[in-house]
Scaffold this active site. Structure first.
Site, PDB file in Angstrom:
ATOM      1  CB  SER A 173      15.910  -1.394  -3.382  1.00 41.37           C
ATOM      2  OG  SER A 173      15.263  -1.817  -2.208  1.00 41.37           O
ATOM      3  CD  GLU A 204      11.924   3.331  -4.422  1.00 38.89           C
ATOM      4  OE1 GLU A 204      10.890   2.645  -4.398  1.00 38.89           O
ATOM      5  OE2 GLU A 204      13.019   2.913  -3.978  1.00 38.89           O
ATOM      6  CG  HIS A 257      10.739  -1.203  -4.477  1.00 36.95           C
ATOM      7  ND1 HIS A 257      11.454  -0.097  -4.079  1.00 36.95           N
ATOM      8  CD2 HIS A 257      11.422  -2.275  -4.023  1.00 36.95           C
ATOM      9  CE1 HIS A 257      12.524  -0.490  -3.405  1.00 36.95           C
ATOM     10  NE2 HIS A 257      12.529  -1.801  -3.356  1.00 36.95           N
TER      11      HIS A 257
END
Length: 353
Positions: A148, A252, A322
């Site tokens: 992330s 992602e 995630h």
């Protein structure tokens, strides 16, 4: 030859050719075959090694995070060391930046600390990425884990230090499944390559939680690069902008509307980043297929529209990022993508024994 010398020798013309945007209806962009020096790999963890855990992103004040971190690290047979400011970061901006840098640099320089894990993501790496001592990181290669927001630091470490890093689940997160733990163990506690990346067993194969889908068939090999799509975009135009030439690009994201995913992918395509990749794997994008009045296209339609006609293999659905179950992937090592069979195989270990 060191990395900087090698890139300089590659020549300005090759860089321009490889990053030129595609022209609608025109020829495919040039895909140069570049021979790069191998990435530096950190030592693997051995039983009883110490792991420094810090927070470079959204501040953590919940003491339960320390318990979560300890449980995960000990389950790996390792010893957790919490950074001085993990749960006690200043709310003042300048002090916060200095505290995070001090925690990071301290762990990297400390010979007793064998690796560095981010406790969580969120927001904040953008505030420190230009102040990190990348020469220090290269002189003291250690496992660096996060995903992330830490994607930005993955990109910067690859560019500035030439070190393999690890895109995987962070130990301070509320959910940490046995699948995620085993994926992490295979990546950082064993000398063998992780091999084929497999999604968790599905409880209902008729409606899988992580459906795999071929977007464009074919096979390709290359080094693994990528991470969170939003953070890849945040690096565009900076010294740590992603280099996708001849690479297997993995992306992602989470809680982004399909039109927002489309906008980011179109930007990468306009910048020539997608066309020069060897192949693309799209991770399962949690919460990203919510309907929106902004565009009529759903998430899978977006992938088909932007990625389907690139002339390279593409598939989607791996448990990257995630998702409740999360694979750990070494960034910078060689991998093989088979979009027809919907597999991604890591060919090199991210650590040395």
């Amino acid at each position: 030859m060191d990395r900087r010398s090698f890139l300089a020798a590659a020549g300005t013309a090759a860089v321009i050719a490889s990053s030129a945007p595609a022209v609608a209806g025109g020829p495919d962009p040039v895909k140069p075959s570049l021979v790069r020096p191998p990435m530096l790999r950190p030592p693997m963890f051995r039983h009883g090694d110490t792991v420094g855990v810090l927070d470079l992103s959204t501040a953590v004040y919940d003491p339960a995070v320390a318990d979560r971190v300890t449980a995960v690290i000990q389950a790996l047979g390792l010893v957790p060391v919490l950074s001085p400011h993990l749960l006690d970061r200043s709310r003042a901006f300048t002090a916060s930046v200095q505290e995070r840098l001090s925690d990071l640099h301290g762990f990297v320089a400390d010979p007793a600390i064998r690796g560095v894990f981010c406790a969580r993501g969120g927001y904040g790496v953008s505030e420190i990425v230009d102040r990190v001592d990348y020469d220090l990181i290269r002189r003291h290669p250690k496992v660096f884990l996060g995903f992330s927001d830490p994607t930005l630091l993955h990109l910067a470490i690859a560019r500035q230090a030439g070190l393999v890093t690890f895109h995987g689940r962070m130990p301070g997160l509320a959910k940490f499944t046995p699948y995620s733990l085993e994926a992490l163990r295979r990546a950082v506690c064993a000398p063998e390559p992780v091999g084929v990346l497999r999604n968790p067993d599905e409880g209902n194969p008729l409606r899988p939680a992580y459906p795999l889908r071929t977007i464009a068939p074919g096979q390709a090999s290359g080094r693994l690069v990528g991470g969170n799509l939003s953070m890849i975009m945040a690096a565009m135009g900076t010294p740590w902008e992603i280099d996708t030439r001849g690479a297997i690009l993995m992306v992602e994201d989470v809680d982004e509307a399909p039109y927002a995913i489309a906008r980011m992918l179109w930007t990468l395509r306009h910048a020539g980043k997608l066309q020069v990749a060897a192949g693309i794997v799209v991770g399962a994008c949690a919460g990203c297929d919510k309907p929106s009045d902004a565009s009529p296209y759903g998430l899978n339609e977006v992938f088909d529209l932007v990625l389907g006609d690139l002339g390279i293999p593409v598939f989607s659905g791996l448990a990257l990022g995630h998702t409740d179950d999360t694979l750990t992937v070494p960034l910078g090592v060689q991998a093989h993508l088979d979009a027809t069979a919907r597999t991604l195989t890591v060919l090199e270990s991210g650590v040395v024994g």
